[in-house]
Design a protein around this motif. Structure first.
Motif, short mmCIF file in Angstrom:
data_model
loop_
_atom_site.label_atom_id
_atom_site.label_comp_id
_atom_site.label_asym_id
_atom_site.label_seq_id
_atom_site.Cartn_x
_atom_site.Cartn_y
_atom_site.Cartn_z
N GLU A 182 0.82 -1.21 0.00
CA GLU A 182 0.00 0.00 0.00
C GLU A 182 0.85 1.26 0.00
N GLY A 183 2.18 1.09 0.12
CA GLY A 183 3.08 2.23 -0.06
C GLY A 183 3.11 3.19 1.09
N ILE A 184 3.30 2.66 2.30
CA ILE A 184 3.37 3.53 3.48
C ILE A 184 4.50 4.54 3.33
N SER A 185 5.62 4.11 2.76
CA SER A 185 6.79 4.97 2.68
C SER A 185 6.89 5.72 1.36
N GLN A 186 5.81 5.86 0.67
CA GLN A 186 5.81 6.55 -0.62
C GLN A 186 5.90 8.05 -0.40
N THR A 187 6.72 8.69 -1.22
CA THR A 187 6.80 10.15 -1.15
C THR A 187 5.88 10.75 -2.20
N HIS A 188 5.30 11.90 -1.87
CA HIS A 188 4.43 12.62 -2.79
C HIS A 188 5.04 14.00 -3.02
N GLY A 189 5.10 14.40 -4.28
CA GLY A 189 5.64 15.72 -4.53
C GLY A 189 6.05 15.96 -5.97
N LEU A 190 6.95 16.93 -6.16
CA LEU A 190 7.33 17.41 -7.49
C LEU A 190 8.84 17.55 -7.59
N ARG A 191 9.32 17.55 -8.82
CA ARG A 191 10.76 17.64 -9.12
C ARG A 191 10.98 18.78 -10.11
#
Length: 470
Positions: free
Chosen positions: A414-423
Motif C-alpha cells: 500500500e506504499g506507506i513509505s511513498q513520497t508525494h511531490g514534485l521535481r
C-alpha cells in the motif's frame, strides 16, 4: 505487581507549588483545545503553563504536572478515548500485536498475554476483568478524529513525528514495569485515576527504551495521582511506573510522544555526508588517499590527527557557507506524518478554483505540510547526476497507516513509505523560496527567466493543491 519500594513519598515542594499555581490559573483560562494554529493547540495542551516557561524550565529537563479541576476539560479528555470504545473498534478488525497488546507487570517484568490473530472483544474484556490485564491500544489517531486533529497540529508545531498509545488498566493492577523511553511524553488522563511514580534518569535524554529494576532506581522523585483533565509531561529517559488504585474501576490515559531520533546527533548523521561529498568535489585534501593498509590496522590512532584536521576544515567551511542540507530526516518526516485534518473542508485537497495564469496572485497552502530539498537527480542513472529541487508534501498520506511501520506485506504494497511531490531543475529554487517565504506572490514576479517557466511552476504546485489563486 512490583513492590512499592519504600514508604509513600510526597511530591517535591517545587512540584506541589507548581500544581497549586496551575489549579488557580486553570480556573481563569479557556478549558478546551484551540485548533486555530499549531501554536494555539500546544498552548491549550499545556495551559495554564506558558509556552516560554515550558521550554525554558521543563522541556528535556524535568517533569511537569498540571492538575486541573475543570469538569468541561475532563469531559473533553474523556471523549478522546474510552473503555467503551473498544467494543465498536474490535468489530473493525483489530489484531493482537499490531493494534492491541494485553499485558501485566508481574514481579517487575512485563508479561504479554496476547492471543493470536483478530481481537475478540469478549475475550479482551475477560482478560481485562479476570486477569487484571492492561489494554495497550496502538496509534488511536487512526480511528479517533479528535486525536488526529491534536497530533497533526503537534507534528506541525514540533516538526517531528507524533505518535500515541492508549492504556486502559483495571483497578489494583499495573501494566508495565519501571522503564524509560526514547521519546518526549505528554500524558492526558482520560478516565478514572492513575497513581504515578517518577524517578531520576539513569540515562539522561535516552536514545532507547529500557526496563529498570526497582532496586536500581531508588526512591521516586515525584509521586502523585492523575485525574481526568490532568496533564503530565516528562523528558525521554525519565524512569516511570503507574498503577490504578483499588476502588477505581479502571484508568484510561493516552500518551502522546514525539522527538524520537530527532537530536543534534541524528541531524549530523543525516547532514554531514552531504557536506563531505560537496567539499570533496572542491577540496583536494578530501580526495587524497588514506594511508596504505589503514583498513587492515587494529589501531588507527596515528590517523586521528589527520581526521581532526579535516573535521576542523569542514567546520570552517560550514561556518563560512552556512549550508548544511538535511534530506533523509526531512523526507522521513514528511512521508510518514499525518495528512491535514480538514473535516468538512476536505475538498481543498482536490485541485479546484481558478487556474494560475501569468498575471495571477498566488499563495501557499498547507505551509506546514510541505518541504523543499536539494538532492541529486533520482531519475537520472548517469555517473554524474545533476542536483534537482524536490518539493515533498504530506497531503496524500494515509491516516490509517500513521506510525504503524511496514511490518507486513500488505502494508508495504500500500506504499506507506511513498513520497508525494514534485521535481524541478535547480534554477527553480529561488522562485520556490519566494513562494514559501511570502504571503502572496504574483506569478509574473517569480525569479525565473521565462514567462513559460513561471506559469509551469505555478500550475505544477496548483495541481498538487500546494497553492491557491486569490
Amino acid at each position: 505487581m512490583p513492590k512499592k519500594g519504600g514508604k509513600h513519598t510526597e511530591m517535591g515542594k517545587e512540584m506541589q507549588a507548581q500544581c497549586k499555581r496551575a489549579k488557580v490559573e486553570a480556573a481563569c483560562s479557556p478549558s478546551l483545545m484551540s485548533y486555530e494554529s499549531p501554536e494555539s493547540l500546544f498552548g491549550s495542551l499545556i495551559s495554564p503553563i506558558k509556552e516560554e516557561m515550558f521550554f525554558r524550565e521543563y522541556w528535556e529537563q524535568k517533569p511537569l504536572l498540571v492538575q486541573r479541576d475543570d469538569p468541561l476539560l475532563a469531559a473533553y479528555y474523556q471523549s478522546l478515548f474510552q473503555l467503551s470504545d473498544l467494543k465498536a473498534l474490535c468489530c473493525q478488525g483489530l489484531y493482537y500485536g499490531r493494534d492491541i497488546n494485553i499485558c501485566r507487570c508481574v514481579n517487575g517484568k512485563k508479561k504479554v498475554l496476547n492471543k493470536e490473530g483478530k481481537v475478540n472483544y469478549m475475550q479482551l474484556k475477560k482478560d481485562f476483568d479476570q486477569k487484571k490485564a492492561t489494554v495497550q491500544f496502538h496509534q488511536p489517531q487512526r480511528f479517533k478524529e479528535e486525536l488526529w486533529k491534536i497530533q497533526e497540529k503537534l507534528e506541525c508545531y514540533f516538526g517531528s513525528l507524533v505518535g500515541s498509545n492508549v492504556y486502559i488498566t483495571p483497578q489494583g493492577s499495573q501494566g508495565l514495569p519501571p522503564h524509560y523511553d526514547d521519546v518526549e511524553v505528554f500524558i492526558l488522563q482520560l478516565e478514572g485515576e492513575k497513581h504515578w511514580r517518577l524517578y531520576k534518569p539513569t540515562v539522561h535524554l535516552a536514545r532507547e527504551y529500557n526496563v529498570e529494576s526497582e532496586d536500581r532506581i531508588g526512591n521516586p522523585t515525584h509521586e502523585f495521582v492523575l485525574k481526568p483533565g490532568d496533564l503530565l509531561y516528562f523528558p525521554r529517559g525519565t524512569i516511570h511506573q503507574a498503577d490504578t488504585p483499588l476502588g477505581i474501576s479502571h484508568s484510561t490515559h493516552v500518551t502522546i510522544s514525539t522527538y524520537q531520533n530527532n537530536s543534534w546527533g541524528d541531524f549530523l548523521l543525516d547532514a554531514i555526508p552531504g557536506l563531505v561529498f560537496d567539499t570533496a568535489k572542491e577540496d583536494v585534501v578530501l580526495r587524497t588517499s588514506i594511508p596504505r593498509q589503514l583498513l587492515m590496522q587494529v589501531d588507527i590512532a596515528d590517523s586521528t590527527k589527520k581526521l581532526s584536521s579535516i573535521l576542523r576544515m569542514l567546520a570552517d567551511r560550514l561556518e563560512n557557507t552556512r549550508e548544511l542540507r538535511s534530506s533523509d530526516m526531512k523526507k522521513d518526516f514528511i512521508m510518514n506524518r499525518l495528512p491535514p485534518c480538514l473535516g468538512n473542508d476536505s475538498d481543498s485537497l482536490t485541485p479546484g478554483g481558478k487556474l494560475p495564469k501569468l498575471d495571477s496572485k498566488i499563495r501557499l497552502q498547507f505551509r506546514d505540510h510541505a518541504i523543499i530539498t536539494v538532492e541529486p537527480d533520482q531519475e537520472n542513472a548517469d555517473e554524474i547526476r545533476k542536483e534537482m529541487v524536490y518539493v515533498y508534501h504530506s497531503l496524500k498520506n494515509r491516516r490509517e497507516t500513521h506510525m504503524m511501520g511496514a511490518e507486513d506485506d500488505d502494508a508495504s504494497e500500500e506504499g506507506i513509505s511513498q513520497t508525494h511531490g514534485l521535481r524541478f531543475p535547480l534554477s527553480y529554487l529561488d522562485a520556490l523560496k519566494q513562494i514559501w517565504s511570502n504571503t502572496i506572490v504574483c506569478v509574473k514576479e517569480l525569479n525565473l527567466i521565462s514567462d513559460e517557466e513561471k506559469e509551469n511552476l505555478a500550475l505544477a504546485l496548483w495541481t498538487e493543491c500546494l497553492i491557491e489563486v486569490i
